[in-house]
Design a protein around this motif. Sequence first.
Motif, PDB file in Angstrom:
ATOM      1  N   VAL A 148      36.220  42.599  40.192  1.00 31.38           N
ATOM      2  CA  VAL A 148      36.275  41.182  39.826  1.00 31.38           C
ATOM      3  C   VAL A 148      37.584  40.890  39.091  1.00 31.38           C
ATOM      4  CG1 VAL A 148      35.251  39.428  38.335  1.00 31.38           C
ATOM      5  CG2 VAL A 148      33.784  40.839  39.773  1.00 31.38           C
ATOM      6  N   HIS A 149      37.914  41.754  38.138  1.00 31.89           N
ATOM      7  CA  HIS A 149      39.141  41.546  37.357  1.00 31.89           C
ATOM      8  C   HIS A 149      40.368  41.590  38.267  1.00 31.89           C
ATOM      9  CE1 HIS A 149      42.622  43.206  35.124  1.00 31.89           C
ATOM     10  NE2 HIS A 149      42.277  42.297  34.230  1.00 31.89           N
ATOM     11  N   SER A 150      40.432  42.608  39.117  1.00 30.26           N
ATOM     12  CA  SER A 150      41.613  42.745  39.978  1.00 30.26           C
ATOM     13  C   SER A 150      41.693  41.616  40.998  1.00 30.26           C
ATOM     14  CB  SER A 150      41.576  44.093  40.708  1.00 30.26           C
ATOM     15  OG  SER A 150      41.859  45.129  39.815  1.00 30.26           O
ATOM     16  N   LEU A 151      40.536  41.216  41.523  1.00 28.14           N
ATOM     17  CA  LEU A 151      40.554  40.194  42.572  1.00 28.14           C
ATOM     18  C   LEU A 151      41.095  38.872  42.046  1.00 28.14           C
ATOM     19  CD1 LEU A 151      39.449  39.708  45.593  1.00 28.14           C
ATOM     20  CD2 LEU A 151      37.717  38.357  44.413  1.00 28.14           C
ATOM     21  N   ILE A 152      40.613  38.451  40.891  1.00 25.09           N
ATOM     22  CA  ILE A 152      41.007  37.107  40.447  1.00 25.09           C
ATOM     23  C   ILE A 152      42.377  37.102  39.786  1.00 25.09           C
ATOM     24  CG2 ILE A 152      38.665  36.194  40.272  1.00 25.09           C
ATOM     25  CD1 ILE A 152      38.606  36.770  37.398  1.00 25.09           C
ATOM     26  N   THR A 153      42.913  38.269  39.449  1.00 22.41           N
ATOM     27  CA  THR A 153      44.287  38.285  38.922  1.00 22.41           C
ATOM     28  C   THR A 153      45.259  38.834  39.964  1.00 22.41           C
ATOM     29  OG1 THR A 153      43.864  40.467  37.998  1.00 22.41           O
ATOM     30  CG2 THR A 153      43.630  38.591  36.507  1.00 22.41           C
ATOM     31  N   GLY A 154      44.746  39.255  41.140  1.00 21.14           N
ATOM     32  CA  GLY A 154      45.576  40.034  42.060  1.00 21.14           C
ATOM     33  C   GLY A 154      46.191  39.272  43.212  1.00 21.14           C
ATOM     34  N   GLY A 196      39.191  30.554  19.814  1.00 21.33           N
ATOM     35  CA  GLY A 196      40.608  30.592  19.480  1.00 21.33           C
ATOM     36  C   GLY A 196      41.395  31.726  20.109  1.00 21.33           C
ATOM     37  N   THR A 197      40.708  32.604  20.875  1.00 21.41           N
ATOM     38  CA  THR A 197      41.434  33.682  21.543  1.00 21.41           C
ATOM     39  C   THR A 197      42.436  33.081  22.525  1.00 21.41           C
ATOM     40  OG1 THR A 197      39.444  35.019  21.397  1.00 21.41           O
ATOM     41  CG2 THR A 197      41.133  35.771  22.922  1.00 21.41           C
ATOM     42  N   LYS A 198      43.587  33.737  22.619  1.00 22.54           N
ATOM     43  CA  LYS A 198      44.613  33.264  23.564  1.00 22.54           C
ATOM     44  C   LYS A 198      44.122  33.501  24.994  1.00 22.54           C
ATOM     45  CE  LYS A 198      49.116  32.789  25.008  1.00 22.54           C
ATOM     46  NZ  LYS A 198      49.369  31.429  25.505  1.00 22.54           N
ATOM     47  N   ALA A 199      44.066  32.443  25.787  1.00 25.28           N
ATOM     48  CA  ALA A 199      43.479  32.538  27.122  1.00 25.28           C
ATOM     49  C   ALA A 199      44.537  32.922  28.151  1.00 25.28           C
ATOM     50  CB  ALA A 199      42.796  31.235  27.505  1.00 25.28           C
ATOM     51  N   THR A 200      44.980  34.175  28.099  1.00 32.59           N
ATOM     52  CA  THR A 200      45.883  34.637  29.158  1.00 32.59           C
ATOM     53  C   THR A 200      45.060  34.850  30.422  1.00 32.59           C
ATOM     54  OG1 THR A 200      45.521  36.941  28.618  1.00 32.59           O
ATOM     55  CG2 THR A 200      47.332  35.825  27.475  1.00 32.59           C
ATOM     56  N   LYS A 201      45.743  34.926  31.548  1.00 35.06           N
ATOM     57  CA  LYS A 201      45.033  35.146  32.806  1.00 35.06           C
ATOM     58  C   LYS A 201      44.248  36.462  32.742  1.00 35.06           C
ATOM     59  CE  LYS A 201      47.276  34.382  36.754  1.00 35.06           C
ATOM     60  NZ  LYS A 201      48.439  34.253  37.670  1.00 35.06           N
ATOM     61  N   ASP A 202      44.909  37.494  32.213  1.00 33.59           N
ATOM     62  CA  ASP A 202      44.256  38.790  32.142  1.00 33.59           C
ATOM     63  C   ASP A 202      43.028  38.727  31.229  1.00 33.59           C
ATOM     64  OD1 ASP A 202      44.335  41.724  32.724  1.00 33.59           O
ATOM     65  OD2 ASP A 202      44.422  41.770  30.535  1.00 33.59           O
ATOM     66  N   GLN A 203      43.180  38.019  30.092  1.00 33.99           N
ATOM     67  CA  GLN A 203      42.059  37.898  29.155  1.00 33.99           C
ATOM     68  C   GLN A 203      40.883  37.183  29.802  1.00 33.99           C
ATOM     69  OE1 GLN A 203      42.125  39.189  25.936  1.00 33.99           O
ATOM     70  NE2 GLN A 203      39.921  38.751  26.019  1.00 33.99           N
ATOM     71  N   MET A 204      41.171  36.079  30.495  1.00 37.09           N
ATOM     72  CA  MET A 204      40.097  35.328  31.150  1.00 37.09           C
ATOM     73  C   MET A 204      39.405  36.192  32.198  1.00 37.09           C
ATOM     74  SD  MET A 204      41.543  31.440  31.545  1.00 37.09           S
ATOM     75  CE  MET A 204      43.158  31.785  32.233  1.00 37.09           C
ATOM     76  N   ALA A 205      40.195  36.970  32.943  1.00 37.25           N
ATOM     77  CA  ALA A 205      39.623  37.819  33.988  1.00 37.25           C
ATOM     78  C   ALA A 205      38.723  38.884  33.378  1.00 37.25           C
ATOM     79  CB  ALA A 205      40.732  38.457  34.812  1.00 37.25           C
ATOM     80  N   ARG A 206      39.203  39.502  32.283  1.00 36.49           N
ATOM     81  CA  ARG A 206      38.385  40.527  31.630  1.00 36.49           C
ATOM     82  C   ARG A 206      37.096  39.923  31.081  1.00 36.49           C
ATOM     83  NH1 ARG A 206      41.345  45.255  29.242  1.00 36.49           N
ATOM     84  NH2 ARG A 206      43.286  45.356  30.400  1.00 36.49           N
TER      85      ARG A 206
END
Lengths: 193, 271, 438
Positions: free
Chosen positions: B160-166, B208-218
């Motif tokens: 899931v993580h790799s697919l949505i960031t890949g 308040g966490t920074k919503a980076t793409k990687d963070q959202m995916a994780r």
Amino acid sequence: MASETSVSAASGAHGDGLPPEGERRRDFLYVATGAFAAVGAAAVVVPLVNQMNPSADVLALASIDLDLTPIQPGQAIVASWRGKPIFARQLTPQEIATANAVDIKTLRDPQTLAERTKPGNEKWLITLGVCTHLGCVPLGAREGENRGDYGGYYCPCHGSQYDIAGRIRGGPAPKNLEVPTYAFKSPTSVTIG
Amino acid sequence: MIRLGALGVGLLFVITLLWGVIQPREAVAPDPVKALHKHPQEIEWTTNGVFGKFDRKQMQRGFQVYKEICSACHSIHRVAFRDLAALGFSAPEIKAIAAGYDIATIDDKTGEPTTRKGLPADKFPLIYPNEIAARAAQNGALPPDLSLITKAREDGPNYVHSLITGYADAPANWKVPDGLYYNPYFRSLNVAMPPPLAADDQITYVDGTKATKDQMARDVATFLTWTAEPKLEARKETGVAAIAFLLILTALGYLSYRKVWADVKRKPAAV
Amino acid sequence: MSFPWAKHYQPTSEFGKYMDSRLPLPRFIYGALGAGYPTPKNLNYFYNFGVLAGVALVIQIITGVVLGMHYAANTGIAFDSVEHIMRDVNSGWMIRYMHAVGASFFFAVVYVHIFRGLYYGSYKPPREVLWLLGLVIFLLMMATAFMGYVLVWGQMSFWGATVITNLFSAVPIVGEAIHTWLLGGFAPDNATLNRFFSLHYLLPFIIFGVIILHVWALHIPGSNNPTGVDVKGPQDTVPFHPYYTAKDFFGLGVYLTLFSVFVFFLPNALGEVDNYVPANPLSTPTHIVPEWYLLPFYAILKAFTTDFLLVKAKLWGVIAMLAAIVLLFFLPWLDTSPVRSNRYRPLNRIFFWIFVADCLVLGYCGGQLAVEPWVRIGQLAAAYYFAHFLIIIPLIARFEKTLPLPNSISESVLAKYGKPPASGSAGTLGGTAPQPAE
């Protein structure tokens, strides 16, 4: 599983090859092993029994909201709660007077109408629609049904008679119709359960 | 007689198989998908390992990602609102979340289909009533229900993580049909889902966490790990206790066994 | 039962005496699993697997009956009801994982049990019927496991059911009729699911019945042993209880520990991800495979790729897969060597290990897509499978020069523990046998 019991029983057995010396029966090791096995077996039984209790989705449906607005004075509706019928009735002033006129010392299960309703809402009688004898649904909540000799509910299975306050007055049932736990959310709606 | 017959039958099978072995094989062109397909990137999840646990805050963020992005097309129909208590939501919060959804029901006066506000006991509603409706609305593609997705795909959370960031640009030798997107982690490389995570800070996290793409995916992968296996923590805790117990029981069993056999096995102590 | 020195049950209490003259169940247990069953004293840990298989069946029956209380055999809600068990039923996740992992473990245990029988010649006279009953159990297990896998009604359930029932359509003339009859339709559907549930519930109890016959047949000649030499007298045996009950208890502890590792930490490791996708009759998964324990047979099915001698490849595959199991029923009459244990059969021992490796290769090929080199390797491995039983074993039995047997079990045991053997060199012969950590 057979081996579990047999090991604990092993303490008493003397096989052909066993030397006679030593009282094996009290041997701590065998007792400890057997005790541990017994504890383990008991721990396995718990989930196997508990799985038959209501599951999470069933428990989640344990309370419902009921709208009382469609109920006219003198009428009742039937709702469903935890898979059982609920009778919600709006009593007329005469009915309230009739119910209060009964000497509760003469009743099989002595309760006043006030004890069976919420303060300030005496006209709303909310009970389970389950006969306290053997669980049939009494008649009397719907229009035109036989309401029995006391003008309340009548159970067709074995002839129990309930009065207008849902109290047992005749027949084999031991108790009044059960009043579920409920609370008024507004003057015309209640949460049951 | 039996052995003669067996010899005959055996030879028949063996010759048939060897006949198959010597048949020429048609030359198979190397599958370009195989060369381009990538295995998901390995992530160190908090749920990994014997003592793995969910991070409640991360699950709540993941739920937010799901709600604000994924839920446009994907349902989580096997999850009930009441289940969200496991994410650390309180009963009133769950009630409020449930009330934000419309649940199909029937009008109790007319019997006509209608909707009502969701209750904690309800499940997250389907987004499309059936597969045909979904495909009709999605240009022929079927957005799968995500409740079980991390168990329904090999290496689920990582996938899931790799697919949505890949998402990536297709290599020159790969043709992406119109309306599809190139993604080396997808089985056929061409996925109908547009890149769901377009940019950092696409959503604003409540905590308040920074919503980076990687963070959202994780975060969303963690949330979906929970939707697929809500009893993961109970499972691992029970497992540790069960195995600790069984090791002791087995050790006791071994000692008892040696003791029972002591007089039969009169053997050198060194064994 | 059959040894004159077997101890006899003596009821100790008044109640025991009362029952013994009316329903002598304690006497029966005593003779079957108690002190009344003299057992060779040299059994190694591979002989634990019979009892373990029994325990595995009991675990399957108990968890299965419980799951049956929550499962709904209807194509519309079967998958949902499984998820209901996983999410909402109290401890449902644990019970379902125990049942799913338990099936794999049951097969693993039974495979060790079968290979142990092959290595030590337990199928040879006078234990042929014991072996045949074991094979019947194995067949029933495969049918039960297959139908149980379908009940989940996931993608792999549905397509597994489609593929396996389609095997029957390979039968000439009546094949299609049989296929339709089995399914109760033209594709797996509600009728199929319901009958599979019914049979999946029934068959384990039939297995249980055959196990009783299996144990009965075991107790007439008594257990075989790693030397393969017959029991000669009381000095060769120990009472089953407490000696082997204690050993089996320890083995059971090891088994349950390993079982728990899978149930609690790797519950889906032996399953297929596609079975977490609800069945969809309009879309086939890219790669249909059965559970691991059926893969060797699946490989044999797939190994036949060309029509040959007027028989279609499909029919060849079905016949061969069936034959791969049926030939095991003939094994006691194919292997005519008078020596049971491979400890004393140097040539057969080599081929035994080749056969083990062959089964692993078949299993691996069974799980692969139909691409080279796996097709050819699978064909060669399948050819060896048939050659092993139908050609090699009968020939070895005829021409092999076996090693001298120990005079008795107790002599072999004495030799093992370093005392000079009374005669021969039996003590060194067990060297390559699978030695337990005793």
